[in-house]
Design an enzyme around this catalytic site. Structure first.
Site, PDB file in Angstrom:
ATOM      1  N   HIS A   1     -17.200 -53.244  -1.041  1.00 24.95           N
ATOM      2  CA  HIS A   1     -17.921 -54.157  -1.934  1.00 24.95           C
ATOM      3  C   HIS A   1     -19.310 -53.605  -2.255  1.00 24.95           C
ATOM      4  O   HIS A   1     -19.705 -53.512  -3.424  1.00 24.95           O
ATOM      5  CB  HIS A   1     -18.014 -55.527  -1.258  1.00 24.95           C
ATOM      6  N   GLU A   2     -20.030 -53.235  -1.205  1.00 27.85           N
ATOM      7  CA  GLU A   2     -21.385 -52.717  -1.403  1.00 27.85           C
ATOM      8  C   GLU A   2     -21.363 -51.351  -2.086  1.00 27.85           C
ATOM      9  O   GLU A   2     -22.230 -51.034  -2.908  1.00 27.85           O
ATOM     10  CB  GLU A   2     -22.118 -52.632  -0.058  1.00 27.85           C
TER      11      GLU A   2
END
Length: 265
Positions: A58-59
């Site tokens: 996600h990051e």
């Protein structure tokens, strides 16, 4: 050191991330084969490790999109290595989301990488950077639910099926919550570039408390019920029933498994 020289090392996958992937792979194998004496413990480690992997991705999606949009500083910050300890808020990015999973079976969003927005031009690019993270959760959910909506569960062990169902629940809840237009969350980051300067100034002080606001709202029974009705509807559309997600969560919390979910099948 020039940017061109630094980039290869800046993008090298971190041993920390590879270690987490290895834990997910080994415990996933143990869950599939029934090798572990404590199947619940194997499921707990498998789902937790896979959840942390999804948080890292996600990051990474935020950082990678920012890189291609003009913020070359993300490499030097270590965001492209998938190393969770490089995040600006490791506590919010990893520790709290894992605790929320253990306590309530909810995939709450974590903290974000720090993007130097001044380097990026164009509102669409800003919106895409914010959307990239939760879109990763959507993709992860599609992969986890593939055996269900492809009707390919023949031969899939029960515990592994339940683990996938619960992991899919986490991804769906994370995607929905991340896309909420609440200050401090990715959903607000998607719409923020399109708001007037005055509105952004008024809303900005709320950003540090956005996650806490969402968490507090989920404690209201009526809102919690509506939220999970939406989640359950999406999962049913993907072929996952309520019993699978419930028993997946109970198996994950192996220290207090419901007797209803201990029967093989």
């Amino acid at each position: 050191m020039s940017t061109a020289t630094a980039r290869p090392s800046d993008r090298r996958i971190s041993p920390v991330f590879l270690g987490i992937v290895a834990v997910a792979a080994v415990t996933g194998w143990a869950t599939w084969t029934g090798f572990a004496e404590q199947p619940g413990l194997a499921v707990f480690l498998f789902v937790t490790a896979a959840w942390v992997v999804s948080l890292c991705l996600h990051e990474y999606a935020h950082a990678r999109t920012a890189l291609h949009s003009g913020d070359i500083s993300v490499g030097a910050k270590g965001y492209l290595t998938l190393n969770p300890v490089k995040y600006t808020h490791a506590l919010l990015s990893i520790v709290l989301p894992v605790l929320f999973v253990i306590m309530g079976g909810i995939g709450l969003p974590g903290g974000a990488v720090f993007i130097e927005r001044g380097r990026i031009r164009g509102r669409w690019r800003h919106s895409l950077i914010s959307a990239a993270g939760p879109l990763t959760n959507v993709l992860f959910a599609v992969v986890c639910t593939a055996p269900f909506w492809l009707d390919a569960l023949d031969g899939v062990p029960r515990d592994f099926r339940l683990a996938l169902a619960f992991l899919a629940l986490l991804q769906v809840t994370a995607a929905i919550l991340n896309f909420l237009p609440v200050p401090g969350l990715d959903g607000y980051g998607v719409v923020e570039p399109w708001l007037s300067h005055g509105v952004r100034r008024q809303v900005e002080p709320l950003a540090p408390f956005g996650l806490l606001i969402v968490f507090a709202l989920l404690w209201i029974p009526a809102l919690n019920g509506v939220f999970f009705d939406v989640v359950d509807a999406l999962l049913r559309a993907l072929g996952i029933g309520d019993v699978d997600t419930y028993c997946g969560f109970e198996l994950y919390r192996f220290w207090q498994t419901d007797e209803l979910c201990t029967v093989g099948g």
